[in-house]
Design an enzyme around this catalytic site. Structure first.
Site, PDB file in Angstrom:
ATOM      1  N   LYS A  11      11.375   8.925  16.126  1.00  0.00           N
ATOM      2  CA  LYS A  11      12.317   7.794  16.080  1.00  0.00           C
ATOM      3  C   LYS A  11      12.864   7.477  17.472  1.00  0.00           C
ATOM      4  CE  LYS A  11      13.465   9.024  11.349  1.00  0.00           C
ATOM      5  NZ  LYS A  11      14.428   9.687  10.455  1.00  0.00           N
ATOM      6  N   GLU A  20      11.527  18.258   2.351  1.00  0.00           N
ATOM      7  CA  GLU A  20      10.151  18.310   1.892  1.00  0.00           C
ATOM      8  C   GLU A  20       9.727  19.765   1.664  1.00  0.00           C
ATOM      9  OE1 GLU A  20       8.324  15.711   1.264  1.00  0.00           O
ATOM     10  OE2 GLU A  20       9.598  14.146   2.134  1.00  0.00           O
ATOM     11  N   LYS A  34       8.496   2.295  -4.133  1.00  0.00           N
ATOM     12  CA  LYS A  34       9.247   1.977  -5.347  1.00  0.00           C
ATOM     13  C   LYS A  34      10.562   1.294  -4.998  1.00  0.00           C
ATOM     14  CE  LYS A  34       7.194   5.795  -7.928  1.00  0.00           C
ATOM     15  NZ  LYS A  34       7.361   7.194  -8.381  1.00  0.00           N
ATOM     16  N   THR A  61       8.251   6.967  -2.774  1.00  0.00           N
ATOM     17  CA  THR A  61       9.699   6.766  -2.793  1.00  0.00           C
ATOM     18  C   THR A  61      10.099   5.426  -2.196  1.00  0.00           C
ATOM     19  OG1 THR A  61      10.074   9.152  -2.644  1.00  0.00           O
ATOM     20  CG2 THR A  61      11.901   7.720  -2.021  1.00  0.00           C
ATOM     21  N   ILE A 104       0.864  -1.183   0.000  1.00  0.00           N
ATOM     22  CA  ILE A 104       0.000   0.000   0.000  1.00  0.00           C
ATOM     23  C   ILE A 104       0.901   1.234   0.000  1.00  0.00           C
ATOM     24  CG2 ILE A 104      -1.810   1.260   1.218  1.00  0.00           C
ATOM     25  CD1 ILE A 104      -2.623  -1.371   2.555  1.00  0.00           C
ATOM     26  N   LYS A 150       7.094   5.975  11.131  1.00  0.00           N
ATOM     27  CA  LYS A 150       7.517   6.284  12.510  1.00  0.00           C
ATOM     28  C   LYS A 150       6.509   7.164  13.246  1.00  0.00           C
ATOM     29  CE  LYS A 150       9.877   9.291   9.656  1.00  0.00           C
ATOM     30  NZ  LYS A 150      10.348   9.012   8.290  1.00  0.00           N
ATOM     31  N   GLY A 156      16.434   4.512   8.217  1.00  0.00           N
ATOM     32  CA  GLY A 156      16.474   4.131   6.804  1.00  0.00           C
ATOM     33  C   GLY A 156      17.038   2.737   6.614  1.00  0.00           C
ATOM     34  N   PHE A 197       2.937   3.591  -3.327  1.00  0.00           N
ATOM     35  CA  PHE A 197       4.001   3.401  -4.316  1.00  0.00           C
ATOM     36  C   PHE A 197       4.774   4.711  -4.491  1.00  0.00           C
ATOM     37  CE2 PHE A 197       5.621   2.295  -8.668  1.00  0.00           C
ATOM     38  CZ  PHE A 197       6.284   1.136  -8.296  1.00  0.00           C
TER      39      PHE A 197
END
Length: 434
Positions: A204, A189, A16, A13, A9, A104, A133, A11
């Site tokens: 985190k 962003e 992909k 960054t 659920i 997170k 990551g 697609f």
């Protein structure tokens, strides 16, 4: 050969990246698991068609098509945010599916409900990609460091903030200019608030503290401060003091209470974390048996984060094959062993500080400031004055010995009210060696 079917659920960054990893590493995963892991469906309401190399994968705009599919074993949620992500995750669990998320924000806020639902239903929750990551930090806490009492957690956990501070340090650029450039390059962003104000890092840290200490905590309980007030002058003065400024997550385990904070910190240049630059992350643990452990790597990006999600897929696939669901508790501690602890109020914490004051260049100003600091039992280690002028304001930097946060706050409130202080005092904590 058993086939494990995965429903994805989101697609974007990371989605992909996961698709690329599962495709490019297909044969290697067969050799390592003895199973075929197949991406059996993708749900994304903003994607009209998949790239050619994924054209054999069914695409839908309705996530529930995957959640309701009885043949899908694992649902991977990579849409981010709280809703509808939470609803999709809980529905997948209710359908008896294992779930994986990189979310997170969702876990740090709603994790207790999600993990409880999964335990009740007897399914796994994977979340390696939620912190660091591509760095295997969750598995390190969950398994590699399981024999340790974790005494402290410290780290650089946001690549955007670290990239900005690195450029400011290396190129002398102001925050706003670096941020704008980072947005153009895709490192930040359009709305960078979560990254530059420390909120993403707090998410985190909350996840890591829950696992490290066996305690429930949300990011709302973590004192959080960002980097938007840092100026090139602070970067240069930090250099003169033998430090680099980093946005750090810091937690220390005092037994019956724990520290939990995120803020800009002057890190001595000899410290390992001072050399972590660009979009890289590094997370440091201190355990009572293992000592110091530092995990370092790319904290974001399509393929590195996709690799972390794929690792969760493989872990769950192996558990399915061996009929060993729940062998390792999702949060390392058994649910019944989790217990709350007091979060140390920031006012109780002590440490050395850097203050940058912008003051009128007049006789007696420094003496007045020193008197206020003395009133609150804050001892001065050194004073630096920059840019002395005959008329106008100058920068005065004061480095203190260890002081209590409550005293510092009270002193700065009084200093900021002085007519000779022309801008709010900039305060940065200095990292003390443990």
């Amino acid at each position: 050969m058993k086939e494990i079917k995965v429903g994805l659920i989101g697609f974007g960054t990371v989605g992909k990246g996961l698709a690329e990893v599962l495709l490019s590493q297909r044969e290697r995963l067969v050799r390592r698991t003895g199973m075929t892991i197949r991406l059996a469906g993708i749900a994304d309401h903003g994607t009209a068609a998949l790239p050619e190399r994924f054209s054999d994968i069914p695409l839908t705009q309705d996530a529930r098509t995957l959640i309701n599919d009885p043949d899908i074993d694992i649902i991977v949620e990579l849409i981010g945010g709280i809703e509808p992500a939470k609803t999709f995750v809980l529905e997948a669990i209710a359908h008896g599916k294992h779930v994986i998320t990189a979310n997170k924000a969702l876990l740090s806020q709603e994790g207790a409900e999600i993990f409880a639902a999964a335990a009740k239903r007897g399914v796994e929750v994977g979340f390696e990609a939620s912190v660091g990551g591509g760095i295997p930090v969750i598995k390190a806490l969950k398994e590699g460091l399981v024999a340790n009492r974790i005494l402290s957690i410290m780290g650089i956990m946001n690549g955007t903030a670290n990239y900005i501070l690195t450029r400011m340090t290396d190129e002398g650029m102001p925050f706003a200019e670096v941020l704008k450039d980072a947005q153009k390059l895709g490192f930040a962003e359009a709305d960078p608030t979560y990254d530059v104000e420390g909120i993403d890092t707090a998410h985190k840290l909350a996840i890591l503290m829950t696992m490290a200490y066996g305690m429930p905590i949300t990011h709302h309980e973590i004192a959080t401060e960002g980097i938007s007030r840092i100026e090139p002058m602070d970067i240069e003065l930090a250099r003169e003091l033998g430090c680099r400024i980093k946005l750090l997550a810091i937690s220390r385990n005092h037994g019956d209470h724990v520290e939990a904070r995120v803020h800009p910190t002057m890190v001595p240049q000899g410290h390992l974390l001072a050399s972590i630059n660009g979009a890289y992350n590094a997370i440091h643990f201190h355990g009572d048996t293992v000592g110091n452990v530092l995990l370092y790597g790319l904290g974001a990006g399509s393929i590195p984060t996709g690799s972390a999600v794929a690792a969760d897929v493989v872990d769950i696939a192996r558990n399915i094959r061996c009929h060993s669901i729940g062998r390792v508790p999702a949060l390392s501690y058994l649910p019944e062993a989790m217990r709350p602890r007091r979060i140390t109020p920031m006012d109780e914490l002590c440490g050395p500080y850097y203050f940058r004051l912008t003051v009128l260049d007049q006789p007696g100003v420094l003496a007045t400031v020193a008197g206020i600091l003395s009133k609150y039992e804050i001892s001065i280690e050194s004073v630096i004055q920059k840019g002395r002028k005959k008329i106008g304001a100058v920068a005065v930097v004061i480095v203190t010995h260890s002081a209590k946060e409550s005293a510092v706050s009270a002193a700065l409130d009084e200093i900021n009210r002085l007519a000779s202080v022309t801008a709010p005092v900039v305060k940065i904590r200095i990292l003390e060696e443990e």
